[in-house]
Design an enzyme around this catalytic site. Structure first.
Site, PDB file in Angstrom:
ATOM      1  N   ASP A 365     -53.885  42.310 -36.553  1.00 53.81           N
ATOM      2  CA  ASP A 365     -52.875  41.315 -36.197  1.00 53.81           C
ATOM      3  C   ASP A 365     -51.525  41.703 -36.802  1.00 53.81           C
ATOM      4  OD1 ASP A 365     -51.690  38.368 -36.021  1.00 53.81           O
ATOM      5  OD2 ASP A 365     -53.562  38.336 -34.893  1.00 53.81           O
ATOM      6  N   ASP A 366     -50.664  40.736 -36.939  1.00 57.30           N
ATOM      7  CA  ASP A 366     -49.287  40.893 -37.393  1.00 57.30           C
ATOM      8  C   ASP A 366     -49.184  41.706 -38.696  1.00 57.30           C
ATOM      9  OD1 ASP A 366     -46.613  40.502 -37.742  1.00 57.30           O
ATOM     10  OD2 ASP A 366     -46.703  38.312 -37.768  1.00 57.30           O
ATOM     11  N   ARG A 442     -39.218  30.246 -37.588  1.00 62.61           N
ATOM     12  CA  ARG A 442     -40.045  31.262 -38.243  1.00 62.61           C
ATOM     13  C   ARG A 442     -39.192  32.495 -38.558  1.00 62.61           C
ATOM     14  NH1 ARG A 442     -45.407  34.859 -37.080  1.00 62.61           N
ATOM     15  NH2 ARG A 442     -46.514  34.235 -38.931  1.00 62.61           N
ATOM     16  N   LYS A 475     -52.994  41.526 -28.254  1.00 62.74           N
ATOM     17  CA  LYS A 475     -52.698  40.094 -28.402  1.00 62.74           C
ATOM     18  C   LYS A 475     -51.186  39.945 -28.300  1.00 62.74           C
ATOM     19  CE  LYS A 475     -53.238  36.388 -31.870  1.00 62.74           C
ATOM     20  NZ  LYS A 475     -53.791  36.142 -33.212  1.00 62.74           N
ATOM     21  N   ASN A 479     -43.788  33.264 -31.164  1.00 65.45           N
ATOM     22  CA  ASN A 479     -43.882  32.294 -32.249  1.00 65.45           C
ATOM     23  C   ASN A 479     -42.680  31.395 -32.475  1.00 65.45           C
ATOM     24  OD1 ASN A 479     -46.544  32.525 -33.471  1.00 65.45           O
ATOM     25  ND2 ASN A 479     -45.981  34.666 -33.724  1.00 65.45           N
ATOM     26  N   ASP A 533     -51.032  28.324 -19.957  1.00 66.25           N
ATOM     27  CA  ASP A 533     -50.687  27.822 -18.634  1.00 66.25           C
ATOM     28  C   ASP A 533     -51.146  28.827 -17.581  1.00 66.25           C
ATOM     29  OD1 ASP A 533     -48.480  29.798 -18.134  1.00 66.25           O
ATOM     30  OD2 ASP A 533     -47.538  28.736 -19.809  1.00 66.25           O
ATOM     31  N   GLU A 613     -74.634  34.121 -44.931  1.00 64.69           N
ATOM     32  CA  GLU A 613     -73.627  33.854 -43.886  1.00 64.69           C
ATOM     33  C   GLU A 613     -73.608  34.992 -42.865  1.00 64.69           C
ATOM     34  OE1 GLU A 613     -70.234  31.251 -46.279  1.00 64.69           O
ATOM     35  OE2 GLU A 613     -70.284  33.431 -46.528  1.00 64.69           O
TER      36      GLU A 613
HETATM   37  C1  DGJ Z   1     -49.440  33.112 -34.569  1.00 63.91           C
HETATM   38  C2  DGJ Z   1     -50.808  33.348 -33.998  1.00 63.91           C
HETATM   39  O1  DGJ Z   1     -51.263  32.220 -33.348  1.00 63.91           O
HETATM   40  C3  DGJ Z   1     -51.736  33.788 -35.107  1.00 63.91           C
HETATM   41  O2  DGJ Z   1     -53.033  33.936 -34.626  1.00 63.91           O
HETATM   42  C4  DGJ Z   1     -51.217  35.070 -35.693  1.00 63.91           C
HETATM   43  O3  DGJ Z   1     -51.283  36.075 -34.730  1.00 63.91           O
HETATM   44  C5  DGJ Z   1     -49.803  34.886 -36.197  1.00 63.91           C
HETATM   45  N1  DGJ Z   1     -48.953  34.335 -35.187  1.00 63.91           N
HETATM   46  C6  DGJ Z   1     -49.228  36.183 -36.671  1.00 63.91           C
HETATM   47  O4  DGJ Z   1     -47.921  36.088 -37.011  1.00 63.91           O
END
Ligand code: DGJ
Length: 730
Positions: A365-366, A442, A475, A479, A533, A613
């Site tokens: 991710d980020d 952000r 992904k 944001n 959407d 787990e």
């Molecule tokens: C918002 C996303 O919904 C999260 O899952 C993650 O990817 C963060 N941004 C990363 O900045």
């Protein structure tokens, strides 16, 4: 039957398996909307929309009766400025500065297959027919091409509108909404809509449509978490299995508006389309404007049928690409496991443990690019941070691939940080007004995607990354919402085009990227479900439903989302406890059961899990795969709502094979009580006279019994317990 034209009556009747939609050219050449409801034998339904008298409604020029007023007519295309004082869809500022249009019938055309829209997402397919009805303003050479798509098997009728300027001067669209819909009969209807906020998306609410306007809308530059561009209009007593129901959704991801009101003749009118606020579009001679598509599904038996038809239509005829119906890999995403604090070794360690549990795809991710150790910098610089990745991106992808796992990656292509090389080189790429300091959200700005050079810059950067490492998943995040809207590329009087041009730029980028990389699985995201959407689903077959993955909050989120959107589109992960969004502690099993009814994945640091787990996750992945087909392609029923704790302590839902031979019911107890009364769940979609067993039980139950009386939910002495009930033929 599809499209039936009765030349004598001048009616155009669109028929699907269970619905009928009719329009008619009246004696003045006005296109009337005469019917939308239950399928029936052909009849000219115009008797039901005859203009009745009412004072203070102007009579249009040339009318034979004083009652003939634009303010009374059930017009298929309602225009502002010419005496229709109700909700209207279109507002045209003509070349001479006058405001208003009077569309009259010109011609029609029928085509096999579904129309497509230039630059905009739309349902597609050969299993549909298209009707195009062209109208023209009585005075000026302004044409309105109404497009209808008819998908008989899903009861889906789509509508779009192209406004074409054939005058010699420019015109301005001050409002270009797609839909006017006058519902039959003088009745009072309810509207279900899906509001929310970040981490609390698509909360279902129900209100009665009265004489003042009931509106859901976004002015955030995105469809948003706060409202969804989808509503359900229904009889006041409609429920999951009973009553006239119209689902209405926009295939659009930007500012939208859906409004309904009861007007002076006690009829309900609905308009839907691009939000007219801060919208003003110049259309030059011989140019045209394409309005986004509206998708409508009518059901004569309540919400469930409408939802299931949307699910099928979205899965088969809106989503595209190899993954639209294929089994998606089980993924782990490192976001909640590490946030920005990772390096390649940490990710590989997570991937290794995840692989052992059966996870197939690792998503970084980020934080992997530019200067990005927190959310204050780096957006816009899509260059791998090789220090953090301890090598090239390709080498990290290889380390993951060597574990026999696919590798995926996060982008936020539409945004830019002030502290980035891209911003330092091109500060004008970000939206900002000439003499104001732009607002951050952000800590970032939004890129001006109305400009093709900005889109090209990001396209080239994305291609550079995607071409240089073995990436199987992307992904696509967004944001923040748009403020400080202003494009340096457009003159002052055309700034009202920017919101829509932004969305066109986004769609063009998505089209190019998804076409170039047909084997990549794309997941849309906007701080969770801020852009869930039908527009985004045309490019990416799944959406991160919410940043809130608490199993109990998810009950309401997934419940609301399911009214329009299928399970296969809902990104759903198991995360750690206490939950990072609300600190709640829930059983791991319940987190799994809820995530099964989505794409199922993990969002935690798997290296920190206990062996118990880990065993549970291993079991879940196996169980999820066992039920995959049934869950993803079965008919979906909301059996007990999570919004009615006074009626039941459980939220219960079901997926059932369309032939009724197998079903899976999930029940989650989200409230607790001592000495509870027994609770039953009534199942749907079984075969009445067949016998079934539940989880291989000794007892057998008749299909009718399970559907009429239901089966007893187990009382489990725990907090937030859940259980799956697998119903099979005895
Ligand atoms: C918002 C996303 O919904 C999260 O899952 C993650 O990817 C963060 N941004 C990363 O900045």
């Amino acid at each position: 039957m599809g499209i039936y034209i009765n030349k004598e009556d001048k009616t155009y009747t669109l028929t699907t398996n269970n619905s009928m939609y009719q329009i008619k050219v009246d004696k003045y050449g006005i296109l009337e909307h005469t019917y939308y409801g239950e399928k029936m034998d052909y009849m000219d339904m115009s008797y039901s929309v005859k203009c009745e008298g009412a004072s203070f409604s102007p009579t249009f020029a040339g009318a034979e009766r004083w009652e003939d007023s634009y303010n009374h007519k059930a017009q298929e295309l309602s225009c502002a400025g010419i005496g229709d004082f109700r909700l209207t869809a279109v507002g045209v500022r003509n070349t001479d500065g006058s405001f208003g249009c009077e569309p009259r019938f010109v011609s029609y055309e029928i085509k096999e297959g579904k129309y497509s829209l230039n630059g905009l997402p739309a349902f597609y397919g050969d299993n549909a027919q298209t009707l195009i009805v062209t109208l023209k303003d009585k005075v000026y050479d302004i044409y309105f091409h109404l497009y209808y798509g008819v998908f008989e098997e899903y009861d889906l009728i789509t509508r779009s509108l192209i406004i074409e300027n054939k005058t010699e001067g420019k015109i301005n669209l001050e409002k270009a909404m797609t839909l006017t819909l006058d519902l039959p009969a003088s009745k009072t209807y309810d509207m279900l809509y899906f509001h929310g906020r970040h981490t609390r998306e698509r909360m279902m609410e129900r209100a009665t449509i009265k004489h003042s306007q009931l509106t859901v809308e976004s002015m955030r530059g995105a469809s948003s978490h706060m409202e969804n561009p989808f509503v359900v209009v229904c009889d006041k007593n409609a429920n999951e299995e009973y009553g006239n129901t119209w689902g209405i959704g926009l295939v659009y991801s930007g500012n939208f508006k859906i409004s309904a009101e009861k007007n002076l003749q006690e009829k309900t009118r609905i308009v839907a389309g691009i939000n007219p606020e801060n919208f003003n579009y110049e259309v030059l001679p011989n140019d045209s404007f394409v309005c986004p598509e509206v998708a409508m599904i009518y059901s004569n038996s309540g919400f469930a049928q409408m939802s299931n038809n949307f699910h099928k239509a979205i899965r088969n005829n809106l989503c595209r690409g190899q993954y639209k119906n294929a089994q998606r890999p089980v993924l782990i995403n490192n976001w909640e496991g590490t946030y920005f604090n990772f390096n390649a070794d940490k990710l590989v360690a997570m991937a290794k443990d995840a692989k052992e549990l059966g996870v197939e795809l690792f998503v970084m991710d980020d934080g992997w690019f530019g200067k990005r150790d927190d959310d204050h910098s780096g957006l816009g610089d899509w260059t791998p941070n090789e220090k953090k990745l301890q090598g090239t991106l390709s080498s990290l992808a290889k380390r993951i691939n060597d574990l026999d796992m696919k590798f995926g990656i996060w982008f936020e292509p539409e945004c830019i940080s002030e502290d980035s090389d891209l911003y330092r080189a091109h500060p004008d790429y970000a939206f900002k007004m000439p003499s104001r300091v732009p607002q951050t959200s952000r800590n970032q700005y939004v890129l001006d995607f109305s400009r093709s050079e900005v889109v090209d810059n990001i396209y080239n950067q994305l291609v550079n990354v995607l071409d240089n490492a073995n990436i199987s998943y992307v992904k696509w995040d967004f944001n923040r919402h748009i403020t400080d809207l202003y494009s340096v590329a457009l003159p002052a009087e055309r700034q009202g085009e920017v919101y829509h041009r932004y969305i066109l730029g986004l769609y063009s980028l998505l089209e190019r990227i998804t076409t170039k990389y047909p084997n990549i699985l794309f997941e849309s995201c906007s701080g969770g479900g801020g852009r869930f959407d039908m527009g985004m689903l045309h490019y990416m077959p799944q959406v991160w439903t919410s940043d809130n993955s608490d199993a109990i909050d998810r009950l309401k989120i997934q419940y609301g989302t399911s009214f329009a959107y299928p399970v296969s589109t809902m990104g759903a992960h198991v995360s750690t406890c206490p939950n990072h969004q609300n600190a709640r502690i829930t059983p791991l099993k319940t987190r799994g059961n809820v995530a099964y009814f989505g794409t199922y994945g993990l969002e935690l640091d798997v290296t920190k899990m206990t062996s118990e787990e880990k065993e549970e996750i291993k079991r879940q992945i196996k169980e999820f795969k066992k039920y995959y087909e049934l869950i993803q392609r079965g008919d979906y029923y909301r059996l007990i709502s999570p919004f009615t704790p006074e009626e039941s302590l459980h939220c219960v839902w079901e997926t059932v094979k369309p032939d009724g031979t197998e079903a899976l019911v999930c029940a989650v107890r989200y409230e607790t009580d001592a000495c509870t009364a027994p609770e039953y769940a009534r199942v749907k979609g079984l075969i009445k006279d067949k016998w079934y067993r539940i989880n291989g039980s000794e007892e057998k139950y008749l299909g009718s019994a399970l559907m009429n009386t239901g089966f007893k939910l187990d009382y489990i002495f725990d907090i937030y317990p859940s259980k799956l009930y697998h119903i099979t033929l005895a």
